[in-house]
Design an enzyme around this catalytic site. Sequence first.
Site, PDB file in Angstrom:
ATOM      1  N   ASP A  94     -22.126  22.222  43.117  1.00 27.68           N
ATOM      2  CA  ASP A  94     -23.499  22.333  43.632  1.00 27.68           C
ATOM      3  C   ASP A  94     -23.618  23.126  44.940  1.00 27.68           C
ATOM      4  OD1 ASP A  94     -24.974  21.243  41.586  1.00 27.68           O
ATOM      5  OD2 ASP A  94     -24.598  19.189  42.255  1.00 27.68           O
ATOM      6  N   ASP A 154     -27.807  22.309  34.905  1.00 28.58           N
ATOM      7  CA  ASP A 154     -28.278  22.426  36.290  1.00 28.58           C
ATOM      8  C   ASP A 154     -27.601  23.581  37.027  1.00 28.58           C
ATOM      9  OD1 ASP A 154     -27.947  19.897  35.074  1.00 28.58           O
ATOM     10  OD2 ASP A 154     -28.378  18.815  36.906  1.00 28.58           O
TER      11      ASP A 154
HETATM   12  N1  GLY Z   1     -28.609  18.306  39.571  1.00 24.70           N
HETATM   13  C1  GLY Z   1     -28.570  16.900  39.441  1.00 24.70           C
HETATM   14  C2  GLY Z   1     -29.883  16.318  39.108  1.00 24.70           C
HETATM   15  O1  GLY Z   1     -30.822  17.046  38.787  1.00 24.70           O
HETATM   16  O2  GLY Z   1     -29.988  15.096  39.138  1.00 24.70           O
END
Ligand code: GLY
Length: 381
Positions: A94, A154
């Site tokens: 992330d 994501d």
């Molecule tokens: N990227 C993790 C979430 O959207 O919870």
Amino acid sequence: MLITNKEIQICFDNAIKILNNNLKDFTYDFQEANSINNFYQKSKNVDWTTGFCTGEYWLAYEYSKDTAFCNAANIQVDSFLERIENQINVEHHDMGFLYSPSCVASYKLTKNENGKKAALLAADKLITRFQEKGKFFQAWGELGAENNYRLIIDCLLNLPLLYWATDITGNPNYREKAVEHTKTSLANLVRQDNSTFHTFFFDHNTGAPLRGVTHQGYRDNSAWARGQAWGIYGLALSYRYTKNPTCIDLFYRVADFFIEHLPKDLIPFWDLEFTDGDGEPKDSSAAVIWACGMLEMSKYLDREKAVYYTDYAKKIAYSLYKDYAVKDISISNGLLLHGVYAKKSEFNGVTDRGVDECNTWGDYFWLELLTRLSKDWEIYW
Ligand code: GLY
């Protein structure tokens, strides 16, 4: 109903009041990922979500020109530099969520060299998670481990950090890896019925695609609302940086599936499996991510399609303005009510967290949506 310019201004003014009040608590500290009873507690800069707090301050600064927001955001940028230099909770993919709305934004808006340095180190960190076998960035866990040899939808939002890093350094490696990951994602994440998998596993010995599995969705073959929204925005950003026409084809499929599964007020339930009357909570954060993605992609579509998706974004914004946006500081120190971080089901592996609460990405993308609706915005992604 489409949101009007006057209503957008009211939303901004409410948000600026709340953020101004938050500066005293959340400058040297950050917000927890989600609120509890609609109020955020303080946290250190350790979660994947802290960049959204800084990003809100940048957007507030752009709107209000109040240097208090700029100063607070740049103080937080120093914390992000320290975090990546000391490798604090960065063993995951992330890096874009953390470093684009905070540090890339600081460099774009104020030429902050610490922001540039931190974001480039974060891009280097992300590159270490690229798996040649399968050609993707491994989301979580020990690198190469069989039980975590997967990508997640994501991650498409983490890739713009890499395109930016190539632009800044001239080193094509960042971009090449982002393009490879995008191709792998596009080939595996969208199902025949135009819903999406949240995560997708590959064989750790050969890299062969194996199977889609949910993490935060209701079940493996349902469409987790926020995952589908990350997909929509991710496709728009991927098109922005690659001009790969497959992104547009998939965008229509994935965005239209989303639209076809919306309840009456256009704000999705946490999984698109659910609809009005099922008694499940809404995820307002999925709505704002989806709306920002539609506005981004509308820049590249023909006029008729662009108007169609832009009007949807305006309808969502109106619904949020009416029933979800915080209008009074006594209700919440967040900006957008009724999100879901994670909801346990009989088929997924998560526990309930942040159910019917504000979350920091919902707040950030709400402000981004208002910004996109009010000007031709130079994006942080
Ligand atoms: N990227 C993790 C979430 O959207 O919870």
